[in-house]
Scaffold this active site. Structure first.
Site, PDB file in Angstrom:
ATOM      1  N   ASP A   1      -5.911  10.244  21.656  1.00  0.00           N
ATOM      2  CA  ASP A   1      -4.911   9.211  21.849  1.00  0.00           C
ATOM      3  C   ASP A   1      -4.127   9.115  20.534  1.00  0.00           C
ATOM      4  O   ASP A   1      -4.526   9.684  19.515  1.00  0.00           O
ATOM      5  CB  ASP A   1      -5.611   7.892  22.180  1.00  0.00           C
TER       6      ASP A   1
ATOM      7  N   ASP B   1      -1.668   5.891  19.334  1.00  0.00           N
ATOM      8  CA  ASP B   1      -1.669   4.531  18.780  1.00  0.00           C
ATOM      9  C   ASP B   1      -3.074   3.938  18.819  1.00  0.00           C
ATOM     10  O   ASP B   1      -3.728   3.908  19.860  1.00  0.00           O
ATOM     11  CB  ASP B   1      -0.734   3.628  19.584  1.00  0.00           C
TER      12      ASP B   1
ATOM     13  N   ASP C   1      -9.253   4.832  21.456  1.00  0.00           N
ATOM     14  CA  ASP C   1      -9.675   3.487  21.045  1.00  0.00           C
ATOM     15  C   ASP C   1      -9.642   2.485  22.187  1.00  0.00           C
ATOM     16  O   ASP C   1     -10.032   1.333  22.014  1.00  0.00           O
ATOM     17  CB  ASP C   1      -8.753   2.972  19.948  1.00  0.00           C
TER      18      ASP C   1
END
Length: 229
Positions: A11, A13, A175
């Site tokens: 991922d 961001d 995250d």
């Protein structure tokens, strides 16, 4: 040597880059033009994860003044948010600790790497280039690259098809619960990072296969799994 994982997906961001300050700046800049209240970083953090359109919509809903904008005004304001983010894509953002050195180590070890993010596709490469990490990745997928975005497994299926891999040969690092859900749906292993956004909910609740507090711990996990068979 039988390498358990051959491709590592990431991922963007909240995983590679802390983009929260620039997202907050851009949203507030658009809101300021039409007299809307300014959101804090803590508030914007809870709106990240499902793409820019969702972030904007949640922000506008938070102002409790969305009813004051007709469809045309709504689209214009959303467009201004996109313009501001294009200008501020890397003004305040920073790489998380140990990201660049870890990516370099993974490249030296021969791993394929890819970015899979729900961020608008047009902003993905500029962010990677700004931090000098674009050359680590063999593929970058953004929010408009495919018909479906995370938590749909389509982006991970696409990577498997492009590189001729089985899902169990892919480890996806993120995250957010959307990252873990996408990996599970695709049959890939998942690694959750505790320092990201994830709507202020511990990533451990999504039950990733691995859990890390530091990006560099990825090297230890891969080292333990990529043993001689």
């Amino acid at each position: 040597m039988n390498i358990k994982y051959k491709l590592i997906g990431f991922d963007l961001d909240g995983t590679l880059v802390n983009s929260l300050p620039d997202l907050t700046l851009s949203l507030n800049s658009a809101f300021a033009e039409v007299g809307l209240p300014q959101a804090s970083e803590a508030q914007v953090l809870t709106w990240i994860g499902n793409g820019a359109d969702v972030l904007f919509s949640k922000g506008l809903e938070w102002t409790e003044k969305s009813h004051e904008f007709n469809s045309e005004q709504h689209q214009k304001l959303k467009h201004r948010f996109g313009e501001f983010y294009g200008q501020n894509v890397c003004n305040l953002s920073q790489l998380y600790p140990n990201v660049k050195s870890t990516l370099n180590a993974l490249q030296q070890q021969g791993y394929l790497m890819a970015v899979v993010t729900n961020k608008p596709t047009k902003h993905v490469l500029p962010v990677l280039e700004a931090f000098g990490i674009e050359h680590f990745f063999s593929e970058t997928l953004g929010g408009q690259s495919l018909p479906a975005i995370k938590p749909h497994p389509a982006p991970l299926y696409y990577l498997c098809g492009k590189f001729g891999l089985y899902p169990h040969e892919v480890l996806f690092v993120g995250d957010s619960k959307n990252d873990i859900l996408a990996a599970k749906a695709a049959g890939c292993a998942s690694l959750g990072l505790t320092y990201g956004y994830n709507y202020n909910i511990p990533i451990s609740q999504s039950e990733p296969d691995y859990l890390c507090d530091d990006f560099a711990q990825l090297l230890d996990i891969l080292g333990a799994n990529n043993s001689l068979c």
